[in-house]
Design a protein around this motif. Sequence first.
Motif, mmCIF file in Angstrom:
data_model
loop_
_atom_site.group_PDB
_atom_site.id
_atom_site.type_symbol
_atom_site.label_atom_id
_atom_site.label_comp_id
_atom_site.label_asym_id
_atom_site.label_seq_id
_atom_site.Cartn_x
_atom_site.Cartn_y
_atom_site.Cartn_z
ATOM 1 N N GLN A 356 0.874 -1.181 0.000
ATOM 2 C CA GLN A 356 0.000 0.000 0.000
ATOM 3 C C GLN A 356 0.906 1.225 0.000
ATOM 4 O OE1 GLN A 356 -1.786 -0.428 4.155
ATOM 5 N NE2 GLN A 356 -0.729 1.529 4.281
ATOM 6 N N GLN A 397 -1.272 -3.038 -4.982
ATOM 7 C CA GLN A 397 -2.060 -3.281 -3.767
ATOM 8 C C GLN A 397 -3.082 -4.392 -4.020
ATOM 9 O OE1 GLN A 397 -3.577 0.292 -1.975
ATOM 10 N NE2 GLN A 397 -4.822 -0.792 -0.489
ATOM 11 N N HIS A 398 -3.707 -4.341 -5.199
ATOM 12 C CA HIS A 398 -4.705 -5.352 -5.549
ATOM 13 C C HIS A 398 -4.050 -6.736 -5.617
ATOM 14 C CE1 HIS A 398 -8.788 -6.121 -7.018
ATOM 15 N NE2 HIS A 398 -8.231 -7.168 -7.548
ATOM 16 N N ASN A 401 -3.240 -7.978 -2.171
ATOM 17 C CA ASN A 401 -4.429 -8.478 -1.474
ATOM 18 C C ASN A 401 -4.872 -9.831 -2.036
ATOM 19 O OD1 ASN A 401 -4.375 -6.310 0.199
ATOM 20 N ND2 ASN A 401 -6.068 -5.199 -0.775
ATOM 21 N N GLN A 431 -4.613 -4.532 6.289
ATOM 22 C CA GLN A 431 -5.739 -4.629 5.356
ATOM 23 C C GLN A 431 -7.034 -4.686 6.177
ATOM 24 O OE1 GLN A 431 -3.537 -7.987 4.599
ATOM 25 N NE2 GLN A 431 -3.724 -7.921 2.369
ATOM 26 N N ALA A 453 -10.977 -10.587 -2.251
ATOM 27 C CA ALA A 453 -9.935 -9.554 -2.164
ATOM 28 C C ALA A 453 -10.286 -8.408 -3.098
ATOM 29 C CB ALA A 453 -8.586 -10.141 -2.545
ATOM 30 N N SER A 457 -9.618 -3.793 0.486
ATOM 31 C CA SER A 457 -10.057 -4.596 1.628
ATOM 32 C C SER A 457 -10.105 -6.085 1.282
ATOM 33 C CB SER A 457 -11.442 -4.138 2.095
ATOM 34 O OG SER A 457 -12.392 -4.414 1.097
ATOM 35 N N LEU A 458 -10.246 -6.879 2.340
ATOM 36 C CA LEU A 458 -10.404 -8.323 2.206
ATOM 37 C C LEU A 458 -11.692 -8.735 2.907
ATOM 38 C CD1 LEU A 458 -6.826 -9.476 3.335
ATOM 39 C CD2 LEU A 458 -7.643 -9.294 0.973
#
Length: 474
Positions: A356, A397-398, A401, A431, A453, A457-458
């Motif tokens: 992040q 970031q994606h 996750n 996260q 994911a 967020s998760l």
Amino acid sequence: MLTSAPPSASPILERSESRLSKKVFIKTYGCQMNVYDSARMADVLAPLGYTACATPAEADMVILNTCHIREKADDKVFSELGRLHQLQIEKERAGGRLVLGVAGCVAQAEGAEIARRAPYVDMVFGPQSYHRLPEMVARLARGGGLVLETEFPVEDKFDHLPQPSHQIGPSVFLTIQEGCDKFCTFCVVPYTRGAEFSRPVADIVAEARLLVSQGAREITVLGQNVNAYHGAGENGAVVGLGELIRRLAGEVGGIERLRYMTSHPRDVDDSLIAAHRDVGILMPLLHLPVQSGADRILAAMNRGHTAQDYRRIVDRLRDACPPLALSSDFIVGFPGETGADFEATMTLIREVGYAQAFSFKYSPRPGTPAATQGVQVAEPVKAARLADLQVLLAEQQHAFNESFLGKTLPVLLDRPGRQAGQLAGRSPYLQPVQVAASADLLGTIASVAINAARTNSLAGRLSTLPALAGVSAA
Ligand code: SAH
Ligand code: SF4
Ligand code: F3S
């Protein structure tokens, strides 16, 4: 200026007034250090009869705890003050009174400007003065116009604060260091927070114990330059952040997670790297701002390291702690930044890979060297570079996750979830995680099997499996 203040008040009246229940609304802008300060302001005001309320409309006192870091942050304060002034007028019409205070870094940097542009403000006080709030409130009650406090040394503040007593959640901040001696050429912090100061180890350990006894499970130790920490140990020796982390982990029973922020690449030393290897409760996400990947820009920023130095530090940290993930701050459009410099930043991001990050357009700040040096980059160029950089960071970031799909993470459940029957919490990597769980699990660390994911967020379901090795909270 106080339009509705009593012309004078006897000491007896002040004492009886102080027993009345009053409401304070504190709005916090800026960094985590301001979040900590706002909580402590509430502690200082509690003995005067002030309890926190949820909106300015219910309040007898509103304090804006402000941030000066970028122009936008500054502008927000003045527009908010305009709105609050309307509320102040309405209250006065109804025979009441709303005391307005401006605290934090804008107060420190622009005290006189606030008095000029917003003469209806009652108190202006800098980040080192909030322990003097009781005295300021008393002075206000005696009348006499604006109360301005921007002159006190940081030592005073920590020596005179009451013990934390506000309602705390399972995840808390603890300021261990304030101020900055680095003088990056873009930054106002050395001017608003003053010189570096580290609190003594014993004070920090005692505050951590108190926080844990009040229900804290996760402590983030804070400083504008937290890894420049060099506090006094009990035997007179100077203690660095690595050793402080070991001491907190070893001496404060009940802490389940430790974090620290914000750190500077120049102050990452062997002891801190070793703490990432050895201290199981030190969470594996490190916010280590690099700002730029171009050496000429890093030099013009006075960061004191090259892009290669930064890569080496990251490699050493990852060798010591393989699950470690990185976060950073980036500034695009620093004066003199060329297309090639910007590409060097993109290359560094691709090489390091971030879980992040925060990124900003350079904002010239009055009184800082960079505001008047070099060629300012045009606004549309800054905007285009920021957009490109943020696309890359969001992709990373994606992907980060998504790498947890099908894995089990320990999640500190610290708040109600988006929907009924859900709780939300934070993974070791910060996260946000949504999970179906009953309210009695609030404040605990649960194993969560991740099944969705998104970029920010998760989500998952409670699991009986042990959480992922290497990032477990135990
Ligand atoms: N002490 C931390 C950062 C504190 S300020 C450090 O040394 O990294 C938080 C972030 O705001 C900085 O990392 C930087 O990216 C950003 N920032 C600070 N001044 C800025 C400015 N003038 N314009 C744009 N971003 C700025
Ligand atoms: Fe600002 Fe630089 Fe100090 Fe961080 S290290 S607070 S960016 S002057
Ligand atoms: Fe802002 Fe002051 Fe923090 S300028 S980022 S509130 S130190």
